[in-house]
Design a protein around this motif. Sequence first.
Motif, PDB file in Angstrom:
ATOM      1  N   GLU A 198      -7.359 -12.352 -10.905  1.00 37.17           N
ATOM      2  CA  GLU A 198      -7.844 -13.710 -11.189  1.00 37.17           C
ATOM      3  C   GLU A 198      -6.922 -14.753 -10.577  1.00 37.17           C
ATOM      4  O   GLU A 198      -7.385 -15.751 -10.005  1.00 37.17           O
ATOM      5  N   GLU A 217     -16.364 -11.093 -12.097  1.00 36.67           N
ATOM      6  CA  GLU A 217     -16.326  -9.628 -11.976  1.00 36.67           C
ATOM      7  C   GLU A 217     -17.688  -9.059 -11.572  1.00 36.67           C
ATOM      8  O   GLU A 217     -18.727  -9.454 -12.095  1.00 36.67           O
ATOM      9  N   LYS A 219     -20.630  -6.386 -11.559  1.00 39.81           N
ATOM     10  CA  LYS A 219     -21.167  -5.495 -12.587  1.00 39.81           C
ATOM     11  C   LYS A 219     -21.623  -4.185 -11.948  1.00 39.81           C
ATOM     12  O   LYS A 219     -22.371  -4.185 -10.978  1.00 39.81           O
ATOM     13  N   ALA A 252     -16.109   2.844 -16.636  1.00 39.51           N
ATOM     14  CA  ALA A 252     -16.489   1.457 -16.906  1.00 39.51           C
ATOM     15  C   ALA A 252     -17.896   1.114 -16.419  1.00 39.51           C
ATOM     16  O   ALA A 252     -18.352  -0.018 -16.601  1.00 39.51           O
ATOM     17  N   ARG A 403     -11.781  -7.306  -9.465  1.00 39.33           N
ATOM     18  CA  ARG A 403     -11.710  -7.713 -10.870  1.00 39.33           C
ATOM     19  C   ARG A 403     -12.326  -6.647 -11.778  1.00 39.33           C
ATOM     20  O   ARG A 403     -11.823  -6.381 -12.880  1.00 39.33           O
ATOM     21  N   PHE A 404     -13.398  -6.022 -11.308  1.00 39.26           N
ATOM     22  CA  PHE A 404     -13.987  -4.918 -12.072  1.00 39.26           C
ATOM     23  C   PHE A 404     -12.986  -3.765 -12.187  1.00 39.26           C
ATOM     24  O   PHE A 404     -12.784  -3.203 -13.278  1.00 39.26           O
ATOM     25  N   GLU A 406      -9.740  -3.791 -11.863  1.00 39.25           N
ATOM     26  CA  GLU A 406      -8.588  -4.197 -12.679  1.00 39.25           C
ATOM     27  C   GLU A 406      -8.908  -4.059 -14.172  1.00 39.25           C
ATOM     28  O   GLU A 406      -8.116  -3.526 -14.935  1.00 39.25           O
ATOM     29  N   ARG A 407     -10.095  -4.555 -14.569  1.00 40.71           N
ATOM     30  CA  ARG A 407     -10.472  -4.444 -15.989  1.00 40.71           C
ATOM     31  C   ARG A 407     -10.654  -2.987 -16.389  1.00 40.71           C
ATOM     32  O   ARG A 407     -10.237  -2.563 -17.475  1.00 40.71           O
ATOM     33  N   ALA A 408     -11.250  -2.206 -15.517  1.00 39.83           N
ATOM     34  CA  ALA A 408     -11.471  -0.791 -15.820  1.00 39.83           C
ATOM     35  C   ALA A 408     -10.146  -0.071 -16.049  1.00 39.83           C
ATOM     36  O   ALA A 408     -10.024   0.788 -16.934  1.00 39.83           O
ATOM     37  N   ARG A 410      -7.440  -1.343 -17.199  1.00 36.36           N
ATOM     38  CA  ARG A 410      -6.798  -1.774 -18.440  1.00 36.36           C
ATOM     39  C   ARG A 410      -7.237  -0.922 -19.611  1.00 36.36           C
ATOM     40  O   ARG A 410      -6.560  -0.903 -20.637  1.00 36.36           O
TER      41      ARG A 410
END
Length: 410
Positions: A198, A217, A219, A252, A403-404, A406-408, A410
């Motif tokens: 981000e 992000e 999808k 994810a 971003r996807f 990175e979130r996955a 986490r």
Amino acid sequence: MISLADQLRRIEQGALTPEGALAESLAAIDAQEGTIKAFVVRAKNPKAQSKGPLRGIAVGIKDIIDTADMPTEMGAAIYRGNQPRADAPVVMALKRAGATIVGKTTTTAFAANDPTPTLNPRNHGHTPGGSSSGSAAAVGAGMIPLAVGTQTGGSVIRPASFCGVAAIKPSYRLLPPVGVKCFSWTLDTVGLFAAGVEDVAIALAAITGRSELNAPEMKSPRVGVVTQDFAGPTETGGAEALQHAARAAAKAGASVRELKMPDIVAEAWRIHNVVQQFEAHQAFAWEYGENYDAVPPLLRKRLDDSRHYTAADYEAARVVAAKARAALSEILKDVDVLLALSAPGVPPKGLDSTGDPRFNQLWTLLGTPCVNVPAYVADGGLPVGVQAITDYGADVKAIAAARFIERALR
């Protein structure tokens, strides 16, 4: 680390002033710089701006990029005390966006191989990578929220991987390389380092004036995993990091499959050095031809070893690169993003090497946007990153996919 996005949110909410945000970075530099050695010079009495999307944000500039109020010495004794008369366009873009330049970060000499004294903030006994050593380390050590680097082989994505930070090598020339010491005009690419994807996205959007680059992000992306077998085997932590990221993405909601690159893409990887070194001999014609003994030893050897490349070799390499770009565009019609390692593995032990760019050089040659996402931590606190890669010009998609991922993770 200092999050650029967090600082800007607090400024917007009135919980932090631009002066307070800058003060956070200056205090962190005072506390850490004596150990990390990420800067070659610091700005005198830097002031926060009151306007602009990056107001209050402290930025470090790699010391091969011209600055009008600080020397640009390129990590080389031959340019000691060199003072440009003007800021490079990317520096002016940062200032116009409200950012404050707080210093020049270390670079290997002429952005080549000769290491800097900079330490890896994750493990001081291992290299921070290069050539953008100081930029990656300054962000990784939590000194500044944003730094600028350059990549000709792997000099943004690899040190980001080694220092455990996010970074983007955007599409070729999205950020102007004017006012940057040239190594190879076909390859040199200006990039950014920050704490997370981000942060990188906000900064790139602000610098370029393209708000769409701060992309949300993606999808359920279609992910193609690229092992780059043609680049040689992975090292400690490498295979584990790529597998870990692929599993996390699938869990994810992404569709994930391994892709085999066509032969022309592998051939493009092999000829990267032809393009780079043929152009380097012209870019360093004065230094190498008129000041041979002053050229740092590892760069000098590199130039010595590549004198045999001819114009015919160079033109043949350019043809291969063009065909590989077309082949990659076809591949990227069937997937949204490629997932590949950012480095062979963990940062090598010792400070006599900056690591191997062999997992980066193909994407630099093809001009594609690449976003490093920290993916895995091996023994000793040593990070390994993965890179989200899309087609030339598809920087919005690269950031959204990163971003996807990175979130996955986490």
